[in-house]
Design a protein around this motif. Sequence first.
Motif, mmCIF file in Angstrom:
data_model
loop_
_atom_site.group_PDB
_atom_site.id
_atom_site.type_symbol
_atom_site.label_atom_id
_atom_site.label_comp_id
_atom_site.label_asym_id
_atom_site.label_seq_id
_atom_site.Cartn_x
_atom_site.Cartn_y
_atom_site.Cartn_z
ATOM 1 N N GLY A 1 0.805 -1.220 0.000
ATOM 2 C CA GLY A 1 0.000 0.000 0.000
ATOM 3 C C GLY A 1 0.837 1.270 0.000
ATOM 4 N N ARG A 2 2.138 1.104 -0.051
ATOM 5 C CA ARG A 2 3.011 2.295 -0.007
ATOM 6 C C ARG A 2 3.039 3.004 -1.356
ATOM 7 N NH1 ARG A 2 8.918 1.293 2.029
ATOM 8 N NH2 ARG A 2 8.768 -0.338 0.469
ATOM 9 N N ARG A 3 3.007 4.329 -1.309
ATOM 10 C CA ARG A 3 3.213 5.152 -2.508
ATOM 11 C C ARG A 3 4.300 6.158 -2.147
ATOM 12 N NH1 ARG A 3 0.652 1.523 -3.634
ATOM 13 N NH2 ARG A 3 -1.278 1.339 -4.838
ATOM 14 N N VAL A 4 5.207 6.366 -3.084
ATOM 15 C CA VAL A 4 6.352 7.229 -2.791
ATOM 16 C C VAL A 4 6.436 8.367 -3.798
ATOM 17 C CG1 VAL A 4 7.709 5.431 -1.652
ATOM 18 C CG2 VAL A 4 7.898 5.720 -4.115
ATOM 19 N N CYS A 5 7.218 9.374 -3.433
ATOM 20 C CA CYS A 5 7.446 10.527 -4.318
ATOM 21 C C CYS A 5 8.940 10.630 -4.596
ATOM 22 C CB CYS A 5 6.956 11.799 -3.634
ATOM 23 S SG CYS A 5 7.270 13.281 -4.633
ATOM 24 N N SER A 6 9.298 11.191 -5.731
ATOM 25 C CA SER A 6 10.728 11.328 -6.055
ATOM 26 C C SER A 6 11.426 12.281 -5.080
ATOM 27 C CB SER A 6 10.910 11.802 -7.493
ATOM 28 O OG SER A 6 10.219 13.012 -7.675
ATOM 29 N N CYS A 7 10.664 13.089 -4.299
ATOM 30 C CA CYS A 7 11.297 13.986 -3.315
ATOM 31 C C CYS A 7 11.687 13.225 -2.054
ATOM 32 C CB CYS A 7 10.374 15.150 -2.956
ATOM 33 S SG CYS A 7 9.031 14.712 -1.835
ATOM 34 N N GLY A 8 11.288 11.943 -1.953
ATOM 35 C CA GLY A 8 11.657 11.141 -0.774
ATOM 36 C C GLY A 8 10.486 10.879 0.155
ATOM 37 N N ALA A 9 9.378 11.589 -0.043
ATOM 38 C CA ALA A 9 8.220 11.384 0.837
ATOM 39 C C ALA A 9 7.588 10.011 0.558
ATOM 40 C CB ALA A 9 7.193 12.479 0.614
#
Length: 210
Positions: free
Chosen positions: A121-129
């Motif tokens: 269920g994890r979603r990530v952002c290229s900013c590290g969040a």
Amino acid sequence: MNIVLLGAPGAGKGTQAALLEEKYGLVHISTGDIFRANIKGGTPIGKVAKSYIDAGKLVPDEVTCDIVKDRLTRDDVKSGFMLDGFPRNLFQAEELDKFARIDVCVNISVDFSLIMDRICGRRVCSCGASYHISSLGGRTTCEKCGKPLYQRADDNPETVGARLETYKTQTAPLIDYYKAQGKLLTVECGNATPAEVFAMICGKLDGLNK
Ligand code: AP5
Ligand code: MG
């Protein structure tokens, strides 16, 4: 203070590292993040790492140890660092002891039954969040920078199963390694929220300095 963050895939190493970085000013070094940046950049290291990561196996020790050794030569680590995802087997731990001083190993202990849902269920952002879909309410962009969120290539049930097996056979023995050195601080998470886990870790770390 130099810290090793130990824990199964999805235990919350990255989540806690971001909070610890903010509170204690420790530099966060994640070997997984370094490999993913190399894969994205199409570097020779990224080309080697990709097949191992996709299979849930460890990237060869010589590649991984060299990356960390090199990273720890930079000036910014002088006032303290956190290693997230390194060491991951006994060989790496022994190598690390040759090129760095580790003060404490924070072992984030989580029930394996929670891991599959957390990671898939994890979603990530290229900013590290990093987020979990259960708290996104349908949102598909990053709260911090507005960029689109995406799923990590290794965050699928098959690879998570392999990552867990790798953890059990190769990484879990490090709990005893750091215990024998008198450096182990274990945080039993149960169903605690990230903020509650963070409070437990800070309580233990602050207790060390008294
Ligand atoms: P790496 O990137 O290190 O992945 P990992 O160890 O599998 O751990 P994750 O990043 O998946 O989980 P995390 O513990 O950081 O949890 P997070 O905070 O994100 O490594 C990836 C691959 O690279 C490896 O498989 C290997 O191939 C290779 N590699 C890396 N290092 C290596 C090395 N040293 N040697 C060889 N190969 C190496 O949280 C997970 C989810 O749970 C998120 O959705 C988060 O929001 C949620 N969450 C966190 N805490 C809580 C909480 N308390 N309650 C509820 N939800 C929570
Ligand atoms: Mg992580």
